[in-house]
Write a protein that holds these residues in place. Sequence first.
Motif, PDB file in Angstrom:
ATOM      1  N   VAL A 120      42.630  78.151  40.728  1.00 37.88           N
ATOM      2  CA  VAL A 120      43.515  77.140  40.138  1.00 37.88           C
ATOM      3  C   VAL A 120      44.906  77.304  40.732  1.00 37.88           C
ATOM      4  N   ASN A 121      45.683  76.242  40.636  1.00 44.28           N
ATOM      5  CA  ASN A 121      47.065  76.296  41.102  1.00 44.28           C
ATOM      6  C   ASN A 121      47.896  75.334  40.270  1.00 44.28           C
ATOM      7  N   PHE A 122      49.211  75.390  40.436  1.00 46.15           N
ATOM      8  CA  PHE A 122      50.083  74.510  39.673  1.00 46.15           C
ATOM      9  C   PHE A 122      49.962  73.068  40.132  1.00 46.15           C
ATOM     10  N   THR A 123      50.308  72.155  39.235  1.00 42.01           N
ATOM     11  CA  THR A 123      50.348  70.738  39.574  1.00 42.01           C
ATOM     12  C   THR A 123      51.636  70.479  40.365  1.00 42.01           C
ATOM     13  N   PRO A 124      51.540  69.918  41.557  1.00 41.76           N
ATOM     14  CA  PRO A 124      52.754  69.661  42.342  1.00 41.76           C
ATOM     15  C   PRO A 124      53.578  68.513  41.768  1.00 41.76           C
ATOM     16  N   GLY A 125      54.864  68.492  42.113  1.00 46.73           N
ATOM     17  CA  GLY A 125      55.701  67.368  41.728  1.00 46.73           C
ATOM     18  C   GLY A 125      57.012  67.732  41.071  1.00 46.73           C
ATOM     19  N   THR A 126      57.103  68.968  40.516  1.00 49.18           N
ATOM     20  CA  THR A 126      58.366  69.395  39.912  1.00 49.18           C
ATOM     21  C   THR A 126      58.908  70.597  40.683  1.00 49.18           C
ATOM     22  N   ARG A 127      60.091  71.067  40.301  1.00 48.12           N
ATOM     23  CA  ARG A 127      60.682  72.233  40.949  1.00 48.12           C
ATOM     24  C   ARG A 127      60.503  73.499  40.106  1.00 48.12           C
ATOM     25  N   SER A 128      59.573  73.495  39.172  1.00 50.85           N
ATOM     26  CA  SER A 128      59.444  74.623  38.259  1.00 50.85           C
ATOM     27  C   SER A 128      59.173  75.941  38.976  1.00 50.85           C
ATOM     28  N   THR A 129      58.432  75.901  40.062  1.00 43.88           N
ATOM     29  CA  THR A 129      58.093  77.142  40.761  1.00 43.88           C
ATOM     30  C   THR A 129      59.282  77.737  41.509  1.00 43.88           C
ATOM     31  N   ALA A 130      60.367  76.984  41.622  1.00 39.49           N
ATOM     32  CA  ALA A 130      61.571  77.482  42.307  1.00 39.49           C
ATOM     33  C   ALA A 130      62.490  78.243  41.358  1.00 39.49           C
ATOM     34  N   ASP A 131      62.012  78.533  40.153  1.00 39.99           N
ATOM     35  CA  ASP A 131      62.839  79.259  39.187  1.00 39.99           C
ATOM     36  C   ASP A 131      63.051  80.716  39.590  1.00 39.99           C
ATOM     37  N   TYR A 132      62.399  81.161  40.687  1.00 41.38           N
ATOM     38  CA  TYR A 132      62.568  82.539  41.159  1.00 41.38           C
ATOM     39  C   TYR A 132      63.739  82.674  42.134  1.00 41.38           C
ATOM     40  N   THR A 133      64.263  81.566  42.640  1.00 40.09           N
ATOM     41  CA  THR A 133      65.275  81.607  43.707  1.00 40.09           C
ATOM     42  C   THR A 133      66.614  82.123  43.188  1.00 40.09           C
ATOM     43  N   TRP A 134      67.446  82.604  44.120  1.00 43.98           N
ATOM     44  CA  TRP A 134      68.773  83.089  43.739  1.00 43.98           C
ATOM     45  C   TRP A 134      69.811  82.515  44.698  1.00 43.98           C
ATOM     46  N   PRO A 135      71.090  82.494  44.300  1.00 41.04           N
ATOM     47  CA  PRO A 135      72.136  81.784  45.056  1.00 41.04           C
ATOM     48  C   PRO A 135      72.243  82.156  46.524  1.00 41.04           C
ATOM     49  N   GLU A 136      72.006  83.432  46.851  1.00 44.34           N
ATOM     50  CA  GLU A 136      72.141  83.857  48.245  1.00 44.34           C
ATOM     51  C   GLU A 136      71.118  83.199  49.176  1.00 44.34           C
ATOM     52  N   MET A 137      70.147  82.518  48.601  1.00 44.32           N
ATOM     53  CA  MET A 137      69.163  81.799  49.420  1.00 44.32           C
ATOM     54  C   MET A 137      69.728  80.499  49.989  1.00 44.32           C
ATOM     55  N   GLY A 138      70.927  80.160  49.598  1.00 42.98           N
ATOM     56  CA  GLY A 138      71.548  78.956  50.139  1.00 42.98           C
ATOM     57  C   GLY A 138      70.869  77.681  49.668  1.00 42.98           C
ATOM     58  N   ASN A 139      70.460  76.846  50.620  1.00 44.86           N
ATOM     59  CA  ASN A 139      69.878  75.545  50.285  1.00 44.86           C
ATOM     60  C   ASN A 139      68.557  75.653  49.532  1.00 44.86           C
ATOM     61  N   ARG A 140      67.917  76.809  49.589  1.00 40.86           N
ATOM     62  CA  ARG A 140      66.638  76.986  48.890  1.00 40.86           C
ATOM     63  C   ARG A 140      66.826  77.255  47.398  1.00 40.86           C
ATOM     64  N   TYR A 141      68.049  77.596  47.012  1.00 41.01           N
ATOM     65  CA  TYR A 141      68.315  77.914  45.606  1.00 41.01           C
ATOM     66  C   TYR A 141      68.239  76.661  44.738  1.00 41.01           C
ATOM     67  N   VAL A 142      67.555  76.800  43.608  1.00 37.99           N
ATOM     68  CA  VAL A 142      67.415  75.700  42.652  1.00 37.99           C
ATOM     69  C   VAL A 142      67.861  76.215  41.282  1.00 37.99           C
ATOM     70  N   SER A 143      68.870  75.595  40.716  1.00 36.40           N
ATOM     71  CA  SER A 143      69.389  76.031  39.417  1.00 36.40           C
ATOM     72  C   SER A 143      68.416  75.682  38.295  1.00 36.40           C
TER      73      SER A 143
END
Length: 232
Positions: free
Chosen positions: A146-169
């Motif tokens: 199984v995997n997550f349903t695509p379409g939201t940014r929920s899986t980006a909740d692991y990112t941090w500011p130093e990632m630059g453009n990849r960071y999602v608040s």
Amino acid sequence: MTDGYGAIVRGDTAVKSIALVFTGDEYGDGGEVIRQKLERHDTRASFFLTGHFYRNPEFAPLVKQLVEEGHYMGAHSDEHLLYCDWARRDSLLVSQKQFSQDLQMNYQRMAGFGIAKADAPYFLPPYEWYNQRIAAWTKQEGLQLVNFTPGTRSTADYTWPEMGNRYVSSEEVYQSIMKYEQQDPHGLNGFILLVHIGTDPRRTDKFYNRLNELLTALKGKGYTFVTIDELL
């Protein structure tokens, strides 16, 4: 709904139910916050944790409580292996023997908490990255990928500011979920919504702190939250 690589990524879009899924490996800082918010809402979720997580003594009390409270406890690989090349998804980085041994070890760690393989038939792959061979090997193990349903940014909740453009608040994550709910003809029906049970300390804006807000908003829209086995 099954994706092109053999994983189930969504349940029945005619049913107003959501499976809230948490994955975890080395970080578990949100575990108790998440557990308390779920308890407050009388909600059951699904936790896909690595063997690394299950065998960490720091997390043992949390795992025991999650089991006792009736949440779905699943496997996420033992050592959080990367199965496929990021650029060439059809290129495997593990053998079937490595895959099998690692997965079996994950279930052995789970057995220490009284979680039987028969009670955890759904497997969510590490990094949520896999191909058709991985899906086939999973079936040979008597499990369903199984995997997550695509379409939201929920899986980006692991990112941090130093990632630059990849960071999602966390605000962006939250709004992406609500926007999808409004725009998809089926809303979030049958959705597998994945977030992380813990994140790198460099991320101070923890999305799990908004779980109460999210549950309240979506329940207000008529959604019920179920475990992955109930959804599928």
